[in-house]
Design a protein around this motif. Structure first.
Motif, PDB file in Angstrom:
ATOM      1  N   LEU A 127       0.828  -1.200   0.000  1.00 16.14           N
ATOM      2  CA  LEU A 127       0.000   0.000   0.000  1.00 16.14           C
ATOM      3  C   LEU A 127       0.865   1.254   0.000  1.00 16.14           C
ATOM      4  N   ALA A 128       0.451   2.253  -0.753  1.00 12.33           N
ATOM      5  CA  ALA A 128       1.179   3.525  -0.781  1.00 12.33           C
ATOM      6  C   ALA A 128       0.977   4.249   0.550  1.00 12.33           C
ATOM      7  N   SER A 129       1.936   5.089   0.907  1.00 11.53           N
ATOM      8  CA  SER A 129       1.757   5.911   2.114  1.00 11.53           C
ATOM      9  C   SER A 129       0.946   7.148   1.741  1.00 11.53           C
ATOM     10  N   SER A 130       0.081   7.574   2.667  1.00 13.25           N
ATOM     11  CA  SER A 130      -0.760   8.742   2.392  1.00 13.25           C
ATOM     12  C   SER A 130       0.087   9.998   2.220  1.00 13.25           C
ATOM     13  N   GLY A 131       1.249  10.048   2.877  1.00 10.51           N
ATOM     14  CA  GLY A 131       2.141  11.199   2.724  1.00 10.51           C
ATOM     15  C   GLY A 131       2.686  11.324   1.307  1.00 10.51           C
ATOM     16  N   GLU A 132       3.075  10.191   0.716  1.00 14.76           N
ATOM     17  CA  GLU A 132       3.594  10.203  -0.665  1.00 14.76           C
ATOM     18  C   GLU A 132       2.508  10.622  -1.647  1.00 14.76           C
ATOM     19  N   VAL A 133       1.300  10.091  -1.452  1.00 13.62           N
ATOM     20  CA  VAL A 133       0.181  10.425  -2.339  1.00 13.62           C
ATOM     21  C   VAL A 133      -0.142  11.912  -2.243  1.00 13.62           C
ATOM     22  N   ALA A 134      -0.177  12.418  -1.010  1.00 11.46           N
ATOM     23  CA  ALA A 134      -0.486  13.836  -0.797  1.00 11.46           C
ATOM     24  C   ALA A 134       0.544  14.733  -1.478  1.00 11.46           C
ATOM     25  N   LEU A 135       1.817  14.360  -1.388  1.00 13.94           N
ATOM     26  CA  LEU A 135       2.874  15.167  -2.012  1.00 13.94           C
ATOM     27  C   LEU A 135       2.724  15.182  -3.532  1.00 13.94           C
ATOM     28  N   ASP A 136       2.397  14.034  -4.113  1.00 17.59           N
ATOM     29  CA  ASP A 136       2.149  13.984  -5.561  1.00 17.59           C
ATOM     30  C   ASP A 136       0.995  14.921  -5.933  1.00 17.59           C
ATOM     31  N   GLY A 137      -0.078  14.871  -5.141  1.00 17.46           N
ATOM     32  CA  GLY A 137      -1.240  15.715  -5.421  1.00 17.46           C
ATOM     33  C   GLY A 137      -0.935  17.191  -5.251  1.00 17.46           C
ATOM     34  N   TYR A 138      -0.214  17.519  -4.197  1.00 14.72           N
ATOM     35  CA  TYR A 138       0.137  18.919  -3.924  1.00 14.72           C
ATOM     36  C   TYR A 138       0.980  19.489  -5.066  1.00 14.72           C
ATOM     37  N   ASN A 139       2.010  18.730  -5.476  1.00 17.85           N
ATOM     38  CA  ASN A 139       2.892  19.217  -6.547  1.00 17.85           C
ATOM     39  C   ASN A 139       2.142  19.375  -7.865  1.00 17.85           C
ATOM     40  N   ALA A 140       1.255  18.407  -8.182  1.00 14.34           N
ATOM     41  CA  ALA A 140       0.478  18.497  -9.426  1.00 14.34           C
ATOM     42  C   ALA A 140      -0.452  19.707  -9.384  1.00 14.34           C
ATOM     43  N   LEU A 141      -1.063  19.950  -8.232  1.00 15.11           N
ATOM     44  CA  LEU A 141      -1.952  21.108  -8.074  1.00 15.11           C
ATOM     45  C   LEU A 141      -1.186  22.409  -8.290  1.00 15.11           C
ATOM     46  N   MET A 142      -0.029  22.514  -7.669  1.00 13.55           N
ATOM     47  CA  MET A 142       0.768  23.739  -7.772  1.00 13.55           C
ATOM     48  C   MET A 142       1.289  23.952  -9.194  1.00 13.55           C
ATOM     49  N   ASN A 143       1.528  22.855  -9.900  1.00 13.35           N
ATOM     50  CA  ASN A 143       1.972  22.950 -11.299  1.00 13.35           C
ATOM     51  C   ASN A 143       0.822  23.233 -12.257  1.00 13.35           C
ATOM     52  N   GLY A 144      -0.412  23.113 -11.771  1.00 11.80           N
ATOM     53  CA  GLY A 144      -1.575  23.300 -12.640  1.00 11.80           C
ATOM     54  C   GLY A 144      -1.819  22.134 -13.570  1.00 11.80           C
ATOM     55  N   ASP A 145      -1.322  20.936 -13.195  1.00 13.45           N
ATOM     56  CA  ASP A 145      -1.505  19.749 -14.046  1.00 13.45           C
ATOM     57  C   ASP A 145      -2.972  19.330 -14.089  1.00 13.45           C
ATOM     58  N   ASP A 146      -3.352  18.629 -15.167  1.00 11.21           N
ATOM     59  CA  ASP A 146      -4.741  18.173 -15.266  1.00 11.21           C
ATOM     60  C   ASP A 146      -5.008  16.995 -14.342  1.00 11.21           C
ATOM     61  N   LYS A 147      -4.050  16.072 -14.237  1.00  8.01           N
ATOM     62  CA  LYS A 147      -4.224  14.940 -13.323  1.00  8.01           C
ATOM     63  C   LYS A 147      -2.876  14.297 -13.044  1.00  8.01           C
ATOM     64  N   VAL A 148      -2.838  13.526 -11.942  1.00  7.56           N
ATOM     65  CA  VAL A 148      -1.620  12.794 -11.611  1.00  7.56           C
ATOM     66  C   VAL A 148      -2.012  11.433 -11.047  1.00  7.56           C
ATOM     67  N   ILE A 149      -1.426  10.382 -11.611  1.00  2.27           N
ATOM     68  CA  ILE A 149      -1.559   9.044 -11.054  1.00  2.27           C
ATOM     69  C   ILE A 149      -0.394   8.870 -10.087  1.00  2.27           C
ATOM     70  N   SER A 150      -0.702   8.638  -8.828  1.00  5.97           N
ATOM     71  CA  SER A 150       0.342   8.580  -7.802  1.00  5.97           C
ATOM     72  C   SER A 150       0.970   7.192  -7.753  1.00  5.97           C
ATOM     73  N   GLY A 151       2.294   7.143  -7.961  1.00  5.55           N
ATOM     74  CA  GLY A 151       3.026   5.888  -7.820  1.00  5.55           C
ATOM     75  C   GLY A 151       3.228   5.151  -9.130  1.00  5.55           C
ATOM     76  N   LEU A 152       4.434   4.626  -9.334  1.00 10.78           N
ATOM     77  CA  LEU A 152       4.788   3.923 -10.578  1.00 10.78           C
ATOM     78  C   LEU A 152       3.921   2.687 -10.783  1.00 10.78           C
ATOM     79  N   LYS A 153       3.708   1.918  -9.705  1.00 10.65           N
ATOM     80  CA  LYS A 153       2.905   0.695  -9.815  1.00 10.65           C
ATOM     81  C   LYS A 153       1.501   1.018 -10.323  1.00 10.65           C
ATOM     82  N   ASN A 154       0.928   2.106  -9.825  1.00 10.62           N
ATOM     83  CA  ASN A 154      -0.426   2.484 -10.239  1.00 10.62           C
ATOM     84  C   ASN A 154      -0.449   2.983 -11.682  1.00 10.62           C
TER      85      ASN A 154
END
Length: 265
Positions: free
Chosen positions: A209-236
């Motif tokens: 299972l992914a850690s919620s901290g890693e997922v949150a960081l992916d989401g935060y960075n994508a939001l700040m970059n203005g990305d359309d979406k981000v799939i968190s984690g290579l496996k996913n």
């Protein structure tokens, strides 16, 4: 960058990905409006986040009820607060075959996962469009990319959130407001417990299972970059790529094998 009086509004902020996102906003100097049902938990977390030198407002709301979503925004307006960032994180699932699950619980899940998100986003946009600035982060899921036997209503709600997020992003492209969808896979949060899915095969290897901290960081960075979406984690990312190459029926069968009870052959 001075972010004083720039509020981030985060729903489902007392645990898991929502908590980790709220912490990231606080560390980066954003004032917070944190929302969840548990008043005492909100108070404790608000006190914790104040150590970062930010203002924290906590509001107890039950977002299974649409009137509570409206009243949340009414309270903010009453206090002269116009959040610059909206994080629609609160969500739940219900595990089991659709013919066996509780329809009342599933209707509540649709209200929380979809209806409250639509209401809060609509009110946020009406507030922010005249200011020509704002950011929205919607918690979608890799579950929204594939049919989900044993978890069908949850997968359906996340499919809606992903499609709708991409649609309104296009509508808003010249407004100064961005919309980002975060797609976690299975993550180490209380989600599975609330969904009563601790017997699912998907939890047999909890270390995966992914850690919620890693997922949150992916989401935060994508939001700040203005990305359309981000799939968190290579496996996913690989899982989604595989499902994109499969027929829907093949993807549904694979997901059924992953999610069915561990004691079922």
């Amino acid at each position: 960058m001075n972010r004083k009086n720039q509020y981030a509004l985060i729903t489902g902020a007392t645990s898991g990905i929502g908590y980790e996102l709220a912490k990231l906003f606080a560390i980066n100097g954003y004032d917070l409006v944190i929302v969840a049902r548990n008043h005492e938990k909100l108070q404790t977390i608000a006190d914790e986040f104040k150590q970062y030198g930010v203002h924290v407002i906590f509001i107890s709301k039950n977002l299974f009820l649409e009137e509570e979503a409206y009243s949340l925004y009414a309270e903010l307006k009453l206090n002269g607060i116009s959040p610059a960032i909206l994080v629609n994180n609160a969500g739940q699932g219900a595990y089991g075959k659709f013919c066996d699950t509780d329809i009342h619980k599933e209707i509540d899940i649709i209200k929380l996962n979809i209806i409250s998100v639509l209401i809060l986003t609509k009110l946020f946009l009406k507030d922010r469009l005249p200011q020509e600035s704002g950011k929205i982060l919607n918690l979608a899921s890799t579950a929204g990319k594939v049919p989900g036997p044993w978890h069908s209503v949850y997968h359906g709600t996340k499919s809606f959130i992903l499609s709708w997020s991409e649609a309104i992003r296009e509508e808003l492209k010249d407004t100064g407001i961005t919309v980002t969808a975060l797609l976690p896979g299975p993550t180490d949060t209380d989600f599975f417990n609330k969904a009563e899915m601790n017997d699912s095969k998907i939890l047999e290897d909890k270390d995966s299972l992914a850690s919620s901290g890693e997922v949150a960081l992916d989401g935060y960075n994508a939001l700040m970059n203005g990305d359309d979406k981000v799939i968190s984690g290579l496996k996913n990312k690989l899982t989604v790529a595989m499902s994109n190459m499969s027929t829907d029926s093949m993807a549904a069968h694979r997901m059924a094998e992953m999610q069915k009870p561990a004691n079922e052959k």
